[in-house]
Scaffold this active site. Structure first.
Site, PDB file in Angstrom:
ATOM      1  N   ASN A  16       0.780  -1.211   0.095  1.00 22.60           N
ATOM      2  CA  ASN A  16       0.024  -0.035  -0.026  1.00 22.60           C
ATOM      3  C   ASN A  16       0.922   1.336   0.138  1.00 22.60           C
ATOM      4  OD1 ASN A  16      -2.363  -1.488  -0.038  1.00 22.60           O
ATOM      5  ND2 ASN A  16      -2.805  -1.211   2.267  1.00 22.60           N
ATOM      6  N   ILE A  17       1.848   1.217   0.932  1.00 21.12           N
ATOM      7  CA  ILE A  17       2.751   2.530   0.982  1.00 21.12           C
ATOM      8  C   ILE A  17       3.382   2.619  -0.387  1.00 21.12           C
ATOM      9  CG2 ILE A  17       4.858   3.413   2.189  1.00 21.12           C
ATOM     10  CD1 ILE A  17       2.836   3.203   3.915  1.00 21.12           C
ATOM     11  N   CYS A 129       5.471   7.424  11.096  1.00 22.09           N
ATOM     12  CA  CYS A 129       4.209   8.382  10.840  1.00 22.09           C
ATOM     13  C   CYS A 129       4.265   9.217  11.910  1.00 22.09           C
ATOM     14  CB  CYS A 129       3.191   7.737  10.402  1.00 22.09           C
ATOM     15  SG  CYS A 129       2.593   6.597  11.583  1.00 22.09           S
ATOM     16  N   GLY A 163      -1.535  -1.797   8.968  1.00 20.26           N
ATOM     17  CA  GLY A 163      -1.596  -3.242   8.518  1.00 20.26           C
ATOM     18  C   GLY A 163      -0.717  -4.161   9.522  1.00 20.26           C
TER      19      GLY A 163
END
Lengths: 292, 347, 351
Positions: A16-17, A129, A163
């Site tokens: 996804n990243i 993050c 995730g």
């Protein structure tokens, strides 16, 4: 002014990243994606890249090696474990590495705070993050107040934006974020806390920074924090101050919300968006610098 | 009447009570109370910050005494009664916090998480088991998930090695029928014993605890005089009476178990919880009981009604650990009240 | 052609009459339908067209299918609607869903019995992998309200002859060492993949297990009893039944099927599984007679045309849970359903 020649880059990791990063690279006027490499040709990310006519490979790091001399910067969006194996290979190839895993091989980079210091580094690490969201605030608070004794950050993110790898590695997330705060805010005592919230619709990422300060200067802190938020907004458009600094119960508190751009990842996943935005900010700065 | 199963009674006074006194429990209180808990014969005594290991923080409040000292002081007073701690991944890490608790001689680690997030407990439970200590799984704020979700999450914890599963009614929002449904399903479908941890926001802590026992719970939590977050927990002295009257075998010395109420009354005078408009609204809104004090503090500072803050927090479905949202919500309500200068901080 | 479309439109209006309140939550929402050009898909579009045209629902649909363009050309009354987006693609390679999708119906699967014999591997791949892919894509949505997985009544394995009807908690044996199990096993695999998504990501998945159906838009080339009988009758007969005709099925009309699925989007409880089908049993002889009476002269019905050893079997659902939660019901009795289907096929053939 002539448009600079684009910096040729590759992305390692098609989860996804990596896929969200791909969308951002394709939008960048100064970056050129030469390869999207991973291990699973049938992953949704690979499918999307193929549909966007981006060259893909399932040979992972080997495919980057085969492009020797053709890419100048590689984003590693795999895992900390994998990055430890990739780092020496990429160093030998002489490419600049932007590490989005918590492997902490290279210097920690938070663009709003130390972009200029990182531009000559062969390998930069994008912290976490929560680190990208909190470190600039902690830094601004430290700039405004000499007597910061302790800094703490709390992030709340949507369960669905975390995730399986994040979930099993919460300890590493906390320790890396704490290291980032310690390094940038020059404060020996730090703590990071992470909450997962399953509410539907999904909550957007919120990050709070709290500090214990001997003699807090609230006006100056507000000024510094607001200036910092403006700087971050330039590369993370969804970064907003939702609680300007205030003093409560003997602590200084300020809070931001991060809305994602919704490129590939959903908008609520501001936590994933901010680290990608930071990586792009670094890569674009490298591209511009190369021209001068 | 057929023989009833033996019940494990957990004394959470020195952990949940931390919320009731803004985490200001002293070493003297730890020692005095631990001796009383040992004398009463509770199976486990839980000690530490209200949010567990590593949770002393600006976010949820700083402990007066470092947790290592609290744990050692308690351990020194215990023989039969075992020492337990609460652990929430996201606050506590293995390296920073669990390691120290292992050194301090903690026997049982109750690894908890918001009730839908069981997979974040895998490593912590696994670590505790790998070094030979006991680990349970705790599903917090369990009023927010259906019985099927709770069963699924409990099974995950069981697969990680949890040797017991406790449902916490962290908000004091359950009614007895909810307990019967949820505990009943878990008790019939899990291999490990199931427990219940009540809060008294709606005055139902004992009723809910009894419903849990009758639905098959083998573990029950309480605190002396209900010394715990929000309106407090199921009072241990009343649990002792109910267990005795309903014929459940326990390890308790009945009179000594009744005595913990008097001990707590002296020891924690001024901090003992009770029902109030705030705790009732907190229960109705389904918000973590531990929010009571920070909500009152923020509401006073920003000049808003704490009940409005609770209802808004409930609407946002905040979970335990999101105490920072209290300030944001209170600030937002204050701004709306002022009706002017949108975007600016409240005075 | 117009008469055929009018017939379907009238049926779609009838099944929705007085029942749209059950679907109110769908107003203004974006629905994604995978496999939206098959029998069920066509009926879903017909119902959606009535909801938008006559009840002001304001639905937006994305119809994903391998033959989306052909379908839109073949049925322009649906293909030209501006609130339906036809997206052509293979479900095995689906990477993303429209951001504002709030409801998903996953009906894409290989369901042709001839393929089960000739390309069983493709059946396993499409039905399993396709489900995995769309669930992964659904996990990236911001506010998904419901995901309805179309499984199959065949996941139950063999229904015992002495059991009149099977409820959702029934589980019969399936042989995984026979290639003929591939369809049922692929659907069981799809169901367990959905359970994984529920457990890992708390996706609001509801599983439907459809039984047997009839109606306009159903291909008569599919070798099922009811389609076989109608096709053979249209061709002048005879109807050929392998065994003695005692085998029991139950058959639901297309409009009732589509309403059932739409109601599941709104009223189905996440994590639950529901049967979809008629609870009225009918043996093959009686079914054949329901069909032949619409033809003059009536086609001959031959039984026992197969080798001996064709045993009797039964496949009938209990629908109490669907009736309770979804308000599902048979509004078109089987004799009417047969009559409408034959009429539609005659109109289509003559146009």
């Amino acid at each position: 002014m002539s448009q600079p020649r684009k910096l040729p880059v590759a992305i390692l990791g098609t989860g996804n990243i990596g896929t969200d990063l791909l969308v951002k690279v394709l939008r960048s006027p100064v970056l050129d994606c030469r390869l999207f490499a991973g291990r699973n040709l049938s992953s949704p990310g690979m499918t999307k890249a193929s549909l966007l006519n981006v060259p893909v490979s399932a040979k992972g790091i080997d495919s980057i090696r085969e492009l020797r001399g053709q890419v100048e910067l590689v984003f590693d969006a795999t895992s900390a474990e994998s990055h430890l194996k990739h780092a020496p290979v990429l160093a030998e190839l002489g490419v600049t590495v932007v590490d989005l895993t918590p492997a902490q091989v290279g210097r920690m980079c938070v663009p709003a705070v130390n972009l200029a210091d990182c531009l000559d580094q062969p390998n930069v690490n994008m912290v976490t993050c929560g680190g990208q969201a909190s470190v600039p605030l902690a830094w601004a608070i430290a700039q405004a107040n000499p007597g910061v004794e302790y800094i703490e950050t709390v992030s709340s993110i949507a369960s669905r934006s975390a995730g399986p790898a994040t979930r099993i590695n919460l300890d590493e997330y906390l320790l890396t974020t704490e290291t980032g705060l310690r390094t940038f805010a020059a404060c020996p005592h730090t703590k990071a806390i992470l909450n997962l919230n399953p509410a539907q619709p999904c909550i957007h990422m919120q990050t709070t920074v709290m500090a214990k300060i001997r003699q807090p200067d609230l006006a100056r802190t507000r000024e510094r924090v607001e200036a910092m938020v403006a700087v971050i907004k330039k590369y993370v458009p969804g970064y907003q101050l939702i609680l300007p600094p205030l003093l409560e119960g003997g602590r200084l508190v300020t809070m931001v919300r991060v809305d994602g751009l919704g490129d590939y990842l959903p908008r609520y996943a501001g936590n994933l968006d901010i680290i990608n935005c930071a990586a792009i900010a670094f890569a674009e700065a490298r591209a511009h610098r190369r021209q001068t | 009447m057929p023989d009833k199963p033996s019940i494990t009674v957990c004394d959470a006074t020195l952990r949940d009570g931390s919320h009731a006194c803004s985490h200001q429990i002293t070493l003297e209180q730890v020692r005095t109370y631990a001796a009383a808990s040992e004398a009463a014969g509770f199976s486990f005594l839980e000690v530490g910050h209200g949010n567990g290991l590593g949770a002393s923080s600006l976010q949820v409040g700083e402990s007066l005494v470092p947790e290592g000292e609290m744990l050692r002081a308690a351990k020194a007073c215990l023989r039969r009664t075992k020492l337990s701690v609460h652990v929430i991944p996201g606050f506590a890490t293995i390296q920073r916090d669990i390691a120290g608790a292992l050194d301090a001689g903690v026997d049982l680690f109750r690894v908890g998480c918001h009730c839908t997030e069981a997979d974040i407990t895998q490593r912590h439970i696994g670590h505790v088991r790998s070094v030979g200590r006991e680990a349970w799984g705790v599903l917090m704020m369990s009023h927010m998930a259906s019985k099927d979700v709770l069963l699924e999450e409990a099974k995950k914890m069981q697969s990680y090695g949890a040797q017991g599963i406790v449902l916490m009614d962290s908000a004091g929002a359950y009614f007895p029928a909810d307990v019967t449904e949820k505990i009943g399903l878990l008790a019939s479908r899990l291999d490990v014993p199931v427990g219940f941890h009540a809060h008294d926001n709606l005055g139902l802590s004992i009723a809910n605890s009894l419903a849990a026992l009758e639905a098959g719970a083998r573990i029950i939590d309480g605190t002396a005089k209900g010394f715990g977050a929000g309106a407090g927990n199921a009072p241990l002295e009343l649990l002792a009476a109910v267990l005795r009257q309903r014929g459940y075998p326990t390890s308790l010395d009945f009179y000594r178990a009744l005595d913990v109420a008097g001990v707590a009354e002296k020891l924690f005078a001024g901090s003992l919880p009770g029902a109030s408009d705030i705790t009732i609204v907190s229960g109705l809104a389904g918000v973590f009981s531990g929010f009571a004090k920070p909500v009152q503090r923020a509401a006073t500072q920003l000049g808003v009604d704490p009940r409005d803050v609770f209802f808004e927090l409930g609407r946002r479905k905040v979970v335990g650990g999101q105490e920072d949202i209290i300030l944001e919500v209170a600030n937002e309500l204050a701004r709306r009240q002022a009706g002017a200068n949108p975007g600016s901080p409240a005075p | 052609m117009k008469a055929a479309l009018d017939l379907v439109r009238a049926d779609a209006e009838a099944v929705l009459s007085g029942r749209t309140a059950r679907l109110d939550a769908l107003r203004g929402q974006h629905l994604f339908i995978s496999g939206g050009t098959g029998f069920l898909g066509a009926w879903l579009l017909e119902l959606a067209a009535v909801l938008n045209a006559q009840h002001g629902f304001g639905l937006k649909l994305t119809v994903f299918s391998r033959n989306a363009r052909d379908f839109a050309r073949r049925w322009p009354h649906l293909g030209k609607l501006d609130w339906i987006h036809f997206q052509e693609g293979d479900i095995r390679y689906l990477a993303e869903l429209p951001r504002d999708t709030r409801y998903i119906i996953h009906a894409a699967a290989l369901t042709d019995r001839r393929l089960f014999a000739s390309q069983p591997g493709a059946v396993a791949e499409t039905n399993g992998l396709g489900t995995l892919r769309i669930l992964r894509a659904a996990n990236l949505l911001e506010d998904l309200q419901k995901f309805v997985l179309l499984s199959s009544g065949l996941v139950y394995g063999r229904q015992p002859w002495e059991t009149p009807a099977i409820a959702e908690n029934f589980a019969g044996p399936l042989r995984c060492d026979e290639v003929t199990s591939v369809y049922a096993e692929s659907k069981r695999y799809a169901e367990v993949i959905a359970q994984c998504a529920i457990s890992e990501s708390k996706l609001p998945v509801v599983t439907l297990r459809p039984f047997a159906f009839v109606g306009p838009y159903q291909s008569l080339q599919l070798p099922w009893a009811v389609t076989d009988f109608i096709r053979d009758s249209l061709n002048g007969g005879p109807i050929r039944i392998m065994g003695d005709g005692a085998t029991v099925r139950s058959i639901l009309y297309g409009s009732d099927f589509a309403f059932w699925v739409l109601s599941t989007l709104v009223n189905g409880r996440a994590r639950e599984t529901y049967n979809v089908g008629s609870p009225e049993p009918i043996d093959l002889i009686s079914l054949a007679r329901l069909i032949t009476r619409h033809f003059t002269p009536a086609p001959e019905i031959r039984t026992g045309v197969g080798q001996s050893g064709h045993d009797r079997n039964r496949l009938v659902p209990v629908i109490a849970k669907s009736a309770h939660d979804l308000g599902a019901a048979v509004t078109v009795p089987l004799p009417v359903a047969i009559e409408r289907t034959i009429a539609w096929n005659r109109l289509i053939q003559s146009s």
